[in-house]
Design a protein around this motif. Structure first.
Motif, mmCIF file in Angstrom:
data_model
loop_
_atom_site.group_PDB
_atom_site.id
_atom_site.type_symbol
_atom_site.label_atom_id
_atom_site.label_comp_id
_atom_site.label_asym_id
_atom_site.label_seq_id
_atom_site.Cartn_x
_atom_site.Cartn_y
_atom_site.Cartn_z
ATOM 1 N N VAL A 71 45.870 -7.510 -3.775
ATOM 2 C CA VAL A 71 47.257 -8.312 -4.320
ATOM 3 C C VAL A 71 46.776 -9.859 -4.052
ATOM 4 C CG1 VAL A 71 49.313 -8.856 -3.547
ATOM 5 C CG2 VAL A 71 48.788 -6.427 -3.843
ATOM 6 N N ALA A 72 46.102 -10.162 -2.754
ATOM 7 C CA ALA A 72 45.799 -11.532 -2.437
ATOM 8 C C ALA A 72 44.906 -12.119 -3.462
ATOM 9 C CB ALA A 72 45.365 -11.611 -1.044
ATOM 10 N N SER B 76 48.399 -1.595 4.250
ATOM 11 C CA SER B 76 47.022 -1.152 4.056
ATOM 12 C C SER B 76 46.053 -2.422 3.520
ATOM 13 C CB SER B 76 46.864 -0.088 2.692
ATOM 14 O OG SER B 76 45.578 -0.137 2.187
ATOM 15 N N MET B 77 45.050 -2.676 4.300
ATOM 16 C CA MET B 77 44.289 -3.957 3.862
ATOM 17 C C MET B 77 43.982 -4.056 2.463
ATOM 18 S SD MET B 77 42.320 -5.342 7.042
ATOM 19 C CE MET B 77 43.045 -5.476 8.759
ATOM 20 N N PHE C 285 42.767 -0.449 7.960
ATOM 21 C CA PHE C 285 41.765 -0.313 6.852
ATOM 22 C C PHE C 285 41.412 1.055 7.044
ATOM 23 C CE2 PHE C 285 37.587 -0.272 4.906
ATOM 24 C CZ PHE C 285 37.820 -1.161 4.101
ATOM 25 N N PRO C 286 41.004 1.921 5.988
ATOM 26 C CA PRO C 286 40.843 3.389 6.304
ATOM 27 C C PRO C 286 39.523 3.690 7.041
ATOM 28 C CG PRO C 286 41.303 3.023 4.078
ATOM 29 C CD PRO C 286 41.380 1.706 4.745
ATOM 30 N N ILE D 263 54.079 -11.248 3.505
ATOM 31 C CA ILE D 263 55.198 -10.522 2.519
ATOM 32 C C ILE D 263 54.972 -8.829 2.521
ATOM 33 C CG2 ILE D 263 56.482 -10.296 0.179
ATOM 34 C CD1 ILE D 263 55.569 -13.436 0.006
ATOM 35 N N LEU D 264 53.918 -8.383 1.914
ATOM 36 C CA LEU D 264 53.716 -7.158 1.903
ATOM 37 C C LEU D 264 53.958 -6.308 3.210
ATOM 38 C CD1 LEU D 264 50.710 -6.812 -0.602
ATOM 39 C CD2 LEU D 264 52.874 -6.073 -0.938
ATOM 40 N N ALA D 265 53.302 -6.977 4.417
ATOM 41 C CA ALA D 265 53.269 -6.276 5.540
ATOM 42 C C ALA D 265 54.938 -6.379 6.150
ATOM 43 C CB ALA D 265 52.375 -6.794 6.586
ATOM 44 N N ALA D 266 55.473 -7.339 5.903
ATOM 45 C CA ALA D 266 56.928 -7.685 6.404
ATOM 46 C C ALA D 266 58.019 -6.501 5.920
ATOM 47 C CB ALA D 266 57.321 -9.028 6.095
#
Lengths: 327, 305
Positions: A104-105, A97-98, A163-164, A74-77
């Protein structure tokens, strides 16, 4: 060093050595498989806290696995369509951002586990198994019938989240990330089992009345274990969805719950490294037997049956002997 | 929402409910008598449906198909009990869950291997394929009415079996004290095999009856199995009466929820959102029902601790 510690060390090194060798031989597919083992093992480590330590036979852990997956999806979409999740009162945008997705997960998994656990832990034994199963199905059907995020078809992500400091599209870098998370969580789970909380939880599994008599609440101990367990499994779900760049209701299905449980059992219930051994064996079998026959689940079923009937304690139990109390 | 449609949906709910009862009755008996949680019960449902489809395809007789489903499922059940299940009675629930999960894998893939991945079709006999007109002018498929009648008949027969026959007495005695009835000279392992085969036969019959409405395919048993679990959790594990009440409740909730909830939400929401929310809630309604029952009665409606 006990024999189990040696086996654990071997299992711990197995994944990075395999991935490293595959990297040198330029076999990205093997690296991806090893990454899958690390992520599924992570889900198993999560379940093992409830199952092995707490004695809570949850047949609904796919719920948390899927929640993690959908947190990522959902976040990435939203991020890839530049469509904020929420505009009223606050502006919440999607993210690629992972670390944010993981957070959130974990929070979503913990909250779901709190709600499901608070209800399910009122019961015990068979009721608990069936209720966790039913809650898992409830989320599964919800995901299928809710059209906003792909419904039955699921959600695809075009590019793996970032991921940074790492290029997550490079298989070996993504493996290192997943393995790093697994190592961290294994360390945490090991500390947890030895901490006063873990000891109290084990005691509640072995003799709940006695724990209650010394003034602790088995219900609270179990609920906290269930929440931690759900949060870790959700983290694994977010990683798994990122590995496939895809999330669908299959991640929430009860077969998924069964598979996560198989990792734990094949390896050995209550053993810290059990899920690592189980997931590695499962993926290995999937590829050896899956190459031999389309019906490899028959052989998996027979193997599982033999392990349950004759090799109690799983792989690690058979190799290392009885080190943990099995009750 | 017209009254006729509502009555039709209530009948659909009843039909679904009695089928769930056939599944749940076996599960709850097996748990009550042997203390065994059997995930492979859905596979026996599938075995019944496939046996019926194969026999109907070969002979064209629906009655023979139903008999075949009973025999095949009972035989598969008895075989599984003798080879695997009886080693599990004194194990903990975790071992039972895993071993029966392994049985699902073996049954499902084995069936796929024998029959292929494509669904089979089982035709409703011609005499029952049309609708009948019920009092009040309702047109309803004769076959579904037959299912309701068969289900209720079996429920009645099962109650009689448990309450009045010698084997019923042994089953009830086995539920309350298995050491005692073994000491009194009842062959307990034979009793267990009979109970398991009986539960399997009921599941197989349900599979064959439903197989004629839906398609017969691998994996058809698991969704029904999970609903049957919900049924016996609501009704109270081990209670046949609880299984009947729970099955009817679940059948009606599921069917009516799917029809009524979208309409209910449409009264105060825009239509597309109402359909989405309504159908999502409807698909979750039985689990919400279960959670509600457990909040007030953690051991189910007719359960004892």
């Amino acid at each position: 060093m006990t024999r189990e510690a040696l086996i654990n060390l071997f299992l711990f090194l197995l994944l990075p050595v395999t991935a490293g060798a595959a990297w040198l031989l330029e076999e990205p597919f093997i690296i991806t498989l090893t990454t899958k083992v690390a992520i599924l093992a992570l889900a198993g480590v999560g379940l093992n806290i409830a199952l092995g330590l707490g004695g809570l036979v949850s047949l609904g852990h796919a719920a948390f696995f899927g929640i993690g997956g959908y947190a990522m999806g959902i976040l990435a979409a939203h991020a890839q369509s530049f469509d904020p999740l929420m505009e009223v009162t606050f502006l919440i945008e999607g993210t690629k951002s992972m670390p944010v997705i993981w957070l959130v997960a974990v929070i979503a998994g913990a909250l779901a586990a709190l709600a499901i656990g608070a209800l399910s832990l009122r019961t015990s034994g068979v009721y608990f198994i069936m209720i966790t199963l039913a809650f898992g199905q409830m989320l599964y059907y919800f995901a299928i019938s809710w059209p906003a995020y792909g419904g039955e078809d699921g959600l695809s992500i075009y590019v793996r989240n970032g991921f940074p400091g790492l290029n997550t599209l490079d298989p070996i870098q993504f493996f290192s990330l997943a393995f790093g998370v697994l190592a961290l969580v294994l360390w945490f789970a090991g500390r947890l089992a030895a901490a006063p909380f873990g000891l109290a939880l084990s005691a509640a599994r072995q003799n709940a009345e006695r724990v209650e008599t010394v003034g602790m609440s088995p219900y609270r101990l179990r609920l906290l274990a269930f929440v931690i367990s759900g949060a870790i499994t959700a983290l694994a779900g977010a990683l798994f969805a990122d590995l496939n760049r895809f999330v669908s209701p299959t991640m929430l299905s009860w077969q998924m719950s069964g598979e996560i449980m198989i990792f734990v059992i094949l390896g050995g219930v209550g053993r810290l490294y059990g899920p690592v051994a189980g997931a590695a064996l499962f993926i290995l079998l999937e590829h050896i037997l899956g190459g031999l026959s389309d019906f490899w689940h028959v052989y998996l079923g027979i193997l599982l049956l033999l392990v349950v009937l004759f090799a109690r304690g799983g792989m690690i139990g058979s190799l290392a002997g009885r080190a943990v109390a099995h009750d | 929402m017209s009254m006729l449609l509502l009555i039709e949906q209530v009948l659909n709910g009843l039909q679904f409910g009695v089928m769930l009862f056939l599944m749940a009755a076996g599960l709850t008996l097996i748990f009550g008598v042997m203390g065994l949680i059997n995930l492979a019960h859905g596979s026996l449902y599938m075995v019944g449906a496939f046996a019926a489809a194969a026999v109907a395809g070969a002979t064209g007789s629906f009655v023979l198909a139903l008999i075949a489903s009973l025999i095949a499922a009972a035989a598969a059940g008895a075989l599984v009990e003798l080879v695997v299940i009886r080693r599990l009675y004194d194990r903990d629930h975790l071992d039972q869950v895993l071993a029966t999960f392994a049985l699902i894998l073996i049954f499902s893939e084995g069936t796929r291997w024998l029959f292929g991945s494509f669904p089979l079709f089982l035709d409703i006999p011609a005499a029952l394929s049309g609708p009948v007109t019920l009092p009040g002018g309702i047109q309803y498929p004769a076959y579904r009415l037959l299912i309701i009648a068969v289900g209720l008949l079996i429920a009645f027969g099962l109650f009689q079996l448990i309450a009045r026959t010698r084997i019923g007495i042994q089953i009830r005695a086995g539920e309350s004290d298995r050491e005692m009835i073994a000491a009194l000279g009842v062959d307990i392992s034979r009793l267990y095999t009979i109970v398991f085969a009986l539960g399997a036969a009921l599941a197989g019959l349900a599979g064959a009856l439903v197989g004629a409405i839906q398609s017969v395919q691998v994996g058809m048993g698991e969704p029904v199995l999970i609903l049957a679990f919900v049924v016996i959790v609501i009704g109270g594990i081990g209670s046949i009466r609880g299984a009947l009440v729970g099955a009817l409740l679940v059948g009606l909730t599921d069917t009516l929820g799917g029809v009524l909830l979208p309409g209910l939400f449409a009264t105060f929401m825009e239509p597309s959102a109402a359909t989405a929310v309504g159908s999502s809630l409807a698909s979750m309604s039985i689990y919400i029902l279960m959670a509600g029952v457990l909040l007030f009665r953690p051991t189910g409606l007719y359960g004892t601790t």
